[in-house]
Write a protein that holds these residues in place. Sequence first.
Motif, PDB file in Angstrom:
ATOM      1  N   VAL A   1       0.830  -1.198   0.000  1.00  0.00           N
ATOM      2  CA  VAL A   1       0.000   0.000   0.000  1.00  0.00           C
ATOM      3  C   VAL A   1       0.866   1.249   0.000  1.00  0.00           C
ATOM      4  CG1 VAL A   1      -1.666   1.316   1.367  1.00  0.00           C
ATOM      5  CG2 VAL A   1      -1.995  -1.118   1.026  1.00  0.00           C
ATOM      6  N   GLY A   2       1.954   1.227   0.742  1.00  0.00           N
ATOM      7  CA  GLY A   2       2.858   2.372   0.774  1.00  0.00           C
ATOM      8  C   GLY A   2       3.471   2.663  -0.585  1.00  0.00           C
TER       9      GLY A   2
ATOM     10  N   ILE B   1       0.655   4.084  -2.886  1.00  0.00           N
ATOM     11  CA  ILE B   1       0.345   5.480  -2.562  1.00  0.00           C
ATOM     12  C   ILE B   1       1.492   6.393  -2.989  1.00  0.00           C
ATOM     13  CG2 ILE B   1      -0.089   7.099  -0.669  1.00  0.00           C
ATOM     14  CD1 ILE B   1      -2.475   5.380  -1.315  1.00  0.00           C
ATOM     15  N   ALA B   2       2.722   5.951  -2.797  1.00  0.00           N
ATOM     16  CA  ALA B   2       3.873   6.761  -3.225  1.00  0.00           C
ATOM     17  C   ALA B   2       3.874   6.946  -4.742  1.00  0.00           C
ATOM     18  CB  ALA B   2       5.171   6.105  -2.769  1.00  0.00           C
TER      19      ALA B   2
ATOM     20  N   GLN C   1       1.191   9.467  -5.514  1.00  0.00           N
ATOM     21  CA  GLN C   1       1.662  10.800  -5.141  1.00  0.00           C
ATOM     22  C   GLN C   1       2.697  11.329  -6.128  1.00  0.00           C
ATOM     23  OE1 GLN C   1       2.996  10.308  -1.074  1.00  0.00           O
ATOM     24  NE2 GLN C   1       1.161  11.316  -0.301  1.00  0.00           N
TER      25      GLN C   1
ATOM     26  N   GLN D   1       1.664  15.968  -2.514  1.00  0.00           N
ATOM     27  CA  GLN D   1       2.644  15.604  -1.500  1.00  0.00           C
ATOM     28  C   GLN D   1       2.060  15.767  -0.092  1.00  0.00           C
ATOM     29  OE1 GLN D   1       5.432  14.097  -2.276  1.00  0.00           O
ATOM     30  NE2 GLN D   1       4.868  14.310  -4.430  1.00  0.00           N
TER      31      GLN D   1
ATOM     32  N   THR E   1       0.046  12.954   5.308  1.00  0.00           N
ATOM     33  CA  THR E   1      -0.924  12.132   6.028  1.00  0.00           C
ATOM     34  C   THR E   1      -1.740  11.240   5.106  1.00  0.00           C
ATOM     35  OG1 THR E   1      -2.568  13.900   5.928  1.00  0.00           O
ATOM     36  CG2 THR E   1      -1.137  13.841   7.861  1.00  0.00           C
ATOM     37  N   LEU E   2      -1.590  11.371   3.810  1.00  0.00           N
ATOM     38  CA  LEU E   2      -2.368  10.574   2.858  1.00  0.00           C
ATOM     39  C   LEU E   2      -2.041   9.087   2.951  1.00  0.00           C
ATOM     40  CD1 LEU E   2      -4.375  10.721   0.479  1.00  0.00           C
ATOM     41  CD2 LEU E   2      -2.405  10.941  -1.023  1.00  0.00           C
ATOM     42  N   THR E   3      -0.848   8.734   3.374  1.00  0.00           N
ATOM     43  CA  THR E   3      -0.452   7.327   3.400  1.00  0.00           C
ATOM     44  C   THR E   3      -0.946   6.584   4.639  1.00  0.00           C
ATOM     45  OG1 THR E   3       1.651   7.845   4.453  1.00  0.00           O
ATOM     46  CG2 THR E   3       1.608   7.799   2.055  1.00  0.00           C
ATOM     47  N   PHE E   4      -1.250   7.287   5.705  1.00  0.00           N
ATOM     48  CA  PHE E   4      -1.554   6.607   6.962  1.00  0.00           C
ATOM     49  C   PHE E   4      -2.882   5.862   6.947  1.00  0.00           C
ATOM     50  CE2 PHE E   4       1.376   9.961   8.620  1.00  0.00           C
ATOM     51  CZ  PHE E   4       2.396   9.097   8.935  1.00  0.00           C
TER      52      PHE E   4
ATOM     53  N   LYS F   1      -2.907   2.646   4.773  1.00  0.00           N
ATOM     54  CA  LYS F   1      -2.067   1.616   5.379  1.00  0.00           C
ATOM     55  C   LYS F   1      -2.756   0.978   6.574  1.00  0.00           C
ATOM     56  CE  LYS F   1       2.606   3.093   4.279  1.00  0.00           C
ATOM     57  NZ  LYS F   1       3.877   3.564   4.846  1.00  0.00           N
TER      58      LYS F   1
END
Length: 88
Positions: free
Chosen positions: A31-32, A35-36, A39, A45, A48-51, A54
């Motif tokens: 997932v990281g 999402i990266a 992005q 950028q 907090t979008l990744t938390f 995940k």
Amino acid sequence: MNEADALDIVQFAIWTVLTASGPAVAAAMLVGVAIALVQALTQIQEITLTFVPKIVAIMLVVAFTGPFIGSQISAFTNVIFERVETGF
């Protein structure tokens, strides 16, 4: 208990930790990376979008692999109790 017994228990404990935590860590990593990639492609950028994705992915994976994780920990516990019973 000699050194060989202690090393065997430590090796089995490390293997148990790796196999029990593996699915959750793999889900968080996938997932990281996804999402990266999003992005990087959209140039958003927001840190907090990744938390949230995940956390949701980890909770779903733990819910689905709960019996597997429990069986790994149970097997380790049984081995330890058998060794205590026999006096190592």
